[in-house]
Structure formats: structure tokens, C-alpha cells
Design a protein around this motif. Structure first.
Motif, PDB file in Angstrom:
ATOM      1  N   LEU A   1      -1.232   8.945   4.110  1.00  0.00           N
ATOM      2  CA  LEU A   1      -1.201   7.472   4.164  1.00  0.00           C
ATOM      3  C   LEU A   1      -0.350   6.982   5.351  1.00  0.00           C
ATOM      4  O   LEU A   1      -0.752   6.084   6.085  1.00  0.00           O
ATOM      5  CB  LEU A   1      -0.654   6.922   2.839  1.00  0.00           C
TER       6      LEU A   1
ATOM      7  N   GLU B   1      -0.271  13.212  -0.230  1.00  0.00           N
ATOM      8  CA  GLU B   1      -1.082  11.989  -0.152  1.00  0.00           C
ATOM      9  C   GLU B   1      -0.327  10.917   0.645  1.00  0.00           C
ATOM     10  O   GLU B   1      -0.912  10.195   1.446  1.00  0.00           O
ATOM     11  CB  GLU B   1      -1.390  11.449  -1.557  1.00  0.00           C
ATOM     12  N   CYS B   2       0.990  10.829   0.424  1.00  0.00           N
ATOM     13  CA  CYS B   2       1.771   9.811   1.132  1.00  0.00           C
ATOM     14  C   CYS B   2       1.864  10.129   2.620  1.00  0.00           C
ATOM     15  O   CYS B   2       1.834   9.220   3.455  1.00  0.00           O
ATOM     16  CB  CYS B   2       3.163   9.680   0.519  1.00  0.00           C
TER      17      CYS B   2
ATOM     18  N   ARG C   1       0.847  -1.199   0.000  1.00  0.00           N
ATOM     19  CA  ARG C   1       0.000   0.000   0.000  1.00  0.00           C
ATOM     20  C   ARG C   1       0.884   1.250   0.000  1.00  0.00           C
ATOM     21  O   ARG C   1       0.639   2.216  -0.715  1.00  0.00           O
ATOM     22  CB  ARG C   1      -0.876   0.005   1.265  1.00  0.00           C
ATOM     23  N   LEU C   2       1.918   1.210   0.808  1.00  0.00           N
ATOM     24  CA  LEU C   2       2.820   2.356   0.936  1.00  0.00           C
ATOM     25  C   LEU C   2       3.636   2.553  -0.349  1.00  0.00           C
ATOM     26  O   LEU C   2       3.870   3.678  -0.805  1.00  0.00           O
ATOM     27  CB  LEU C   2       3.738   2.097   2.133  1.00  0.00           C
TER      28      LEU C   2
ATOM     29  N   GLN D   1       1.959   4.269  -3.428  1.00  0.00           N
ATOM     30  CA  GLN D   1       1.731   5.723  -3.363  1.00  0.00           C
ATOM     31  C   GLN D   1       3.026   6.455  -3.723  1.00  0.00           C
ATOM     32  O   GLN D   1       3.983   6.464  -2.939  1.00  0.00           O
ATOM     33  CB  GLN D   1       1.283   6.119  -1.951  1.00  0.00           C
TER      34      GLN D   1
END
Ligand code: ZN
Length: 458
Positions: free
Chosen positions: A44, A40-41, A24-25, A28
Motif C-alpha cells: 500500500l 499488505e501495508c 486508506r493507510l 490497513q
């Protein structure tokens, strides 16, 4: 003593779960230099920390945000500060990637993606270990603080001001970070500091335009000679720097540090062959690692004047430019060194101008501290192999912010494989490195938490 069997089992059982979070990481993008996906990161990372029992917030800086997380239990407990960075290098050239940089893919036991090694796949290990231990009721009483920077790959321009203005928030007994590729032998590297650097530009000016070297050469001064003459006053032929006071403030390594340096892998012939050189630079009486860690350098990193293209050109140049750099060892002060070099230039070539371009302070945590010995032992136990222990890296980073501004010991461990291709296409981390990183983080959390307060500090 290594990790307890139930923790080993938990890591085994959670492999898919750990990989899900990492993927998921990695999906991004967070390219700081292009400001692509960074905000956005940050969001996250905040979400991931919260999912893992760490209360988190996104804090603004004068540039891209810092994500700060905390798990606080009480004033009496030891406090660990974890540092990492969620930004990544640009992935270009795209065509050199076997699989797209932001679509993590497993091939031959490696996870390929931009940021897999540098640094998402490394800092995440700490966060995953924290939740795993907490779920098992084995997270010891410990205050944990996490700071994730978003501009490391752009030279951390706003980290100094951020840390200066958040000293209380970031107060801790130890800064611990996982970053960098491991040693070629497959062993992890534990390092305790970095050299500083000082980058300068010098300029010599001659006639107001390039001139015919026949019609004017002779009486007209040549700026390239001015720089060369000046440079020849800066160094003895054996490599020692002649600038007055240049070596002031150099702190030699302790006996314990020497002991570890003596164990560092060294193959003189292979090093030379690899670099295509037959001799190392002087002074001859100093060892390779002494010169790399415990001595300052004075390097010509660029020199430009006149014509250096195909064939010959007969002109006296009007200008000569020199880029000069010094790597500063512990505990040299960049401002002081710059003042000394400037004084030298004014004395030997008063019409050559000099200006400072950039500087980073050197920093070091002593290997003799109980916390340093704890870390070396924990890494050895987590990996089942003695790590390569390096008092200092030859390179530079703002590690001084932790050691000198926050005044805490700062220790780094490499969780990446030696060939993680950080900053290159096909960046990766091996599955083994990633899970070993989680094992190491778990062990460090447990061992650090039980250290007596009297053994902390520096
Ligand atoms: Zn990097």
C-alpha cells in the motif's frame, strides 16, 4: 516569511483528498510484532508513493520489508532522505478504544486510529507535500529518497544490516524524519540526536539451593549481599559513577546548544510534583537537562533474590540477579563502556557473572550546522511559533545509522500532538497537527533545496 499564500490555499483545498489517503493507510493493519498485515501495508505504501510521483519498490530484509521511494533529478541537486515507519504497535486492549483501532474516525478535531500519530499520520505529510508542490509547479529541484521501515515498533532488528548494505542507495545530504509527540505547551519539538543505551545482566551465585537461614546462615555466603556490595563500589553517594574511565569520551554541549537548552521549558516544582518526588538524583551541581542529555546514567532496572512476598521467609537465597542499564551520551561507545564495567566487576566481585543483553550507540547532529539552523527557522515559520529545540532526547533509537553509518546530519521534528496516545488505546493526531505537518514538510523541502552545496555536510 512563512508559506506562500497559494500553498496555504492548496492545503485548504486538498484537505479531503489528504484525509482520504491517510484513512486508506490507517485502515490497513501493520502490526510488526504479530506480523499482521505488514506485507499488505508495504504494498500500500509503495502504491501511495507511486500515486504521489515517487517511484517506489518493496525491498526485502532479513525480517519485514522496507519500502523505498525515490524522485531523482540529478547529481548537482541536494538530496534529502526521509525516514518513517509504516508498522504500528499492537492495538490491545481493544475494549479500551472508543472507536475500532483500524477504522479511522474523526471526533472533536482528532483522527483516532492505531498509527494515526505513530507514524503513518506523520511520514505521510512529506509524501502529500511533495505531490502538492509538484502539481503546483513549486517543487524545487531536489533529489528525494524515502525509506519506510516495517519493524520500528519491534526495535528495528534488521535495519542496521539493511542500511549497511544500502549505503549508496541511501546517500543524502540530510536525513529528515517526523516522529513523536510535541511539547505539552503545543509547540513542536525539533531534536538532533539520542542517547545510546547498554543493557546488562549480572548474576551472583551462592549455595546450590535455598537454605534455612538459621541452620546455615552465617558461614554460608549470601549472593544478594554479593551484588549489593558490588553495587556500592559503583557509585559515590553524590551520584557520580566510580567505574574507571566511565566518563571518557563524553562530549560537552556547544555554546549554541547550551543557549537552546536554556530556553527549554523547565518547572522544577511541577516536575517533582508530577513524579511524586521531593529530590532529584545527584550530582547536585548538574542541571536537570544536563543529566538528561549530556551525562551518562547507571541505572538499576531490576533486582531479584530471595523471598519478597507476603510475610517473612527464613532462607538464604541460592541466587541473585541484577539488571543494570546505562544511557550513553554523545560520544560514548557501548563496547568500550561494557569492557570497563566488566573490568570493574572482575576486580570487585570476580565470581559475579556479567553479560551484555543489548546496546544502541548514541548519536547527535550538531545544532551549529547551517542545515540545523535552516530546520529550526523553517519549523518556526511553518508553525508561526518558536519550536522547543532539544539537542538530544534522553531515550534511544538507531539514529546512529544515519549519523555514523550513512554519515549525514539527521534531524527530527514532532508532528504529533503532545497527547497523541502513541502505543496506547485511542491513539490520535489532531487535524490541525496533520495539516501543520504538511505545511512544515512543504517549507522544509523548499528551503533545503536551495541551500548552497558549500553549506551541506557535517
Ligand atoms: Zn512507536
Amino acid at each position: 516569511m512563512s508559506l506562500s499564500p497559494d500553498i496555504e490555499r492548496a492545503i485548504e483545498q486538498r484537505r479531503e483528498q489528504f484525509l482520504d489517503v491517510l484513512f486508506r493507510l490507517l485502515r490497513q493493519p501493520s502490526i510488526s510484532t504479530q506480523n499482521v498485515g505488514v506485507d499488505e501495508c508495504a504494498e500500500l505504501c509503495k502504491g501511495i508513493m507511486e500515486d504521489h510521483g515517487i517511484s517506489a519498490r518493496v525491498l526485502s530484509t532479513n525480517g519485514l520489508p522496507v519500502v523505498y521511494g525515490e524522485r531523482y533529478v540529478g547529481e548537482d541537486a541536494n538530496t534529502l532522505l526521509i525516514y518513517g515507519h509504516y508498522d504500528v504497535q499492537p492495538p490491545e486492549p481493544y475494549e479500551a478504544w472508543v472507536s475500532p483501532p483500524f477504522e479511522p474516525t474523526i471526533r472533536d478535531g482528532r483522527i483516532y486510529a492505531r498509527g494515526a500519530g505513530d507514524n503513518k499520520g506523520q511520514f505521510l505529510c512529506h509524501i502529500l507535500a511533495i505531490k502538492m508542490l509538484a502539481d503546483m509547479g513549486q517543487l524545487p529541484r531536489l533529489n528525494i529518497k524515502v525509506i519506510l521501515e516495517g519493524e520500528e515498533e519491534s526495535s528495528s532488528p534488521n535495519l542496521p544490516a539493511f542500511i549497511e548494505s544500502h549505503k549508496d542507495l541511501l546517500k543524502a545530504d540530510l536525513m529528515f524524519a517526523a516522529d513523536g509527540p510535541g511539547h505539552l505547551s503545543g509547540r513542536p519539538v525539533v531534536f538532533f540526536g539520542m542517547r545510546g543505551n547498554l543493557k546488562m545482566e549480572l548474576e551472583a551465585v551462592g549455595p546450590n539451593r535455598d537454605l534455612h537461614s538459621g541452620n546455615f546462615g552465617g558461614p554460608v555466603p549470601n549472593p544478594a549481599w554479593k551484588l549489593v556490595d558490588l553495587l556500592s563500589t559503583m557509585r559515590f553517594p553524590d551520584g557520580r559513577v566510580t567505574i574507571e574511565g566511565f566518563y571518557d569520551g563524553v562530549v560537552p554541549p556547544t555554546d549554541y546548544e547550551r543557549e537552546w537548552v536554556g530556553k527549554m521549558p523547565y518547572d522544577e516544582k511541577a516536575f517533582k510534583e508530577n513524579l511524586g518526588i521531593t529530590e532529584f538524583d545527584g550530582p547536585k551541581e548538574l542541571s536537570y537537562y544536563d543529566k538528561l542529555m549530556f551525562q551518562p546514567t547507571l541505572s538499576i532496572t531490576g533486582i531479584a533474590s530471595g523471598y519478597a512476598g507476603k510475610g517473612a521467609k527464613s532462607a538464604v537465597p541460592s541466587k541473585a540477579v541484577l539488571k543494570l542499564e546505562t544511557r550513553l551520551c554523545y560520544k560514548m561507545d557501548p563496547d568500550d563502556v561494557f569492557a570497563k564495567i566488566k573490568r570493574h566487576v572482575q576486580r570487585y566481585a570476580p565470581d559475579v557473572s556479567i553479560r551484555k543483553l543489548a546496546a544502541t550507540r548514541p548519536s547527535k547532529t550538531s545544532l551549529d550546522l547551517p542545515v540545523s539552523r535552516m530546520m529550526i527557522k523553517a519549523v518556526a515559520d511553518a508553525y508561526g511559533i518558536e519550536p522547543v529545540v532539544q539537542p538530544l532526547l534522553g531515550g534511544s533509537s538507531p539514529n546512529y545509522l544515519f549519523t555514523d553509518v550513512l554519515k549525514q546530519p539527521a534531524i527530527w521534528v514532532t508532528y504529533g500532538p503532545h497527547d497523541e496516545n502513541n502505543h496506547s488505546p485511542n491513539e490520535n493526531i489532531t487535524l490541525e497537527s496533520f495539516f501543520n505537518g504538511i505545511r512544515n514538510s512543504a517549507l522544509v523541502l523548499q528551503r533545503f533545496a536551495v541551500m548552497p552545496k558549500s553549506e551541506l555536510g557535517r
